[in-house]
Scaffold this motif. Structure first.
Motif, PDB file in Angstrom:
ATOM      1  N   CYS A 192      78.407  15.505  21.868  1.00  0.00           N
ATOM      2  CA  CYS A 192      77.927  15.641  20.549  1.00  0.00           C
ATOM      3  C   CYS A 192      78.869  15.030  19.707  1.00  0.00           C
ATOM      4  O   CYS A 192      79.981  15.026  19.693  1.00  0.00           O
ATOM      5  CB  CYS A 192      78.161  17.309  20.154  1.00  0.00           C
ATOM      6  SG  CYS A 192      77.949  17.852  18.690  1.00  0.00           S
ATOM      7  N   CYS A 224      76.250  14.857  15.056  1.00  0.00           N
ATOM      8  CA  CYS A 224      75.051  13.751  14.182  1.00  0.00           C
ATOM      9  C   CYS A 224      75.550  13.029  13.196  1.00  0.00           C
ATOM     10  O   CYS A 224      75.298  13.063  12.029  1.00  0.00           O
ATOM     11  CB  CYS A 224      73.967  14.820  13.706  1.00  0.00           C
ATOM     12  SG  CYS A 224      72.748  15.410  14.908  1.00  0.00           S
ATOM     13  N   CYS A 269      70.224  20.040  16.015  1.00  0.00           N
ATOM     14  CA  CYS A 269      69.774  21.132  16.791  1.00  0.00           C
ATOM     15  C   CYS A 269      69.742  22.373  15.786  1.00  0.00           C
ATOM     16  O   CYS A 269      68.978  23.230  16.151  1.00  0.00           O
ATOM     17  CB  CYS A 269      71.002  21.377  17.881  1.00  0.00           C
ATOM     18  SG  CYS A 269      72.635  21.125  17.193  1.00  0.00           S
TER      19      CYS A 269
HETATM   20  S1  SF4 Z   1      71.837  17.520  17.511  1.00  0.00           S
HETATM   21 FE1  SF4 Z   1      73.508  18.888  17.957  1.00  0.00          FE
HETATM   22  S2  SF4 Z   1      74.388  18.481  19.711  1.00  0.00           S
HETATM   23 FE2  SF4 Z   1      73.255  16.764  19.330  1.00  0.00          FE
HETATM   24  S3  SF4 Z   1      74.571  15.316  18.328  1.00  0.00           S
HETATM   25 FE3  SF4 Z   1      73.780  16.683  16.763  1.00  0.00          FE
HETATM   26  S4  SF4 Z   1      74.933  18.490  16.314  1.00  0.00           S
HETATM   27 FE4  SF4 Z   1      75.624  17.630  18.259  1.00  0.00          FE
END
Ligand code: SF4
Length: 129
Positions: A8, A11, A58
């Motif tokens: 992770c 983001c 997410c």
């Molecule tokens: S979508 Fe969620 S799990 Fe994926 S990089 Fe972004 S914060 Fe992390």
């Protein structure tokens, strides 16, 4: 074909994008004011991304609001600051001195007072055998 396991990144691309937009907004303000860049003070606070203006993918995708994202050092980011204060919140391997950026919520256990672990209901605990 096998797939790739990725860690992770919180983001990072969304955070970078928000930072760039904030910077661009500052430049726009300078241009509209008719001043030159050195005449307009720029500080870390003016470049800070507004609270709760960025959602990680997410978090955006979860219909149950199971994921909160924000700046723990920012008191205005109420959701994450409040979540940290809850007895159910815990950090992985905190007891060995790690300072992770992710907090988890302990599952809600059976609140039956006759169960052996009833005194730990609703709190994050480490059970030693
Ligand atoms: S979508 Fe969620 S799990 Fe994926 S990089 Fe972004 S914060 Fe992390």
């Amino acid at each position: 074909m096998r797939g790739v396991m990725e860690k992770c990144t919180y983001c990072v691309q969304r955070l970078k994008d928000a930072k760039i937009r904030q910077k661009r907004g500052q430049k726009q303000d300078v241009l509209l004011s008719g001043k030159t860049s050195p005449e307009v003070p720029v500080s870390a606070s003016t470049l800070r991304i507004p609270v709760d203006s960025v959602k990680v993918a997410c978090q955006e995708a979860c219909p149950a609001d199971a994921i909160s994202f924000g700046n723990l050092k920012d008191e205005q980011s109420a959701t994450v600051v409040r979540a940290r204060e809850l007895a159910r919140s815990y950090e992985l391997l905190h007891y060995i001195g790690t300072i992770p950026r992710t907090l988890y919520m302990a599952r809600v256990k059976n609140p039956n007072a006759k169960m052996p672990d009833a005194k730990f209901v609703g709190t994050a605990t480490i059970h030693m055998a």
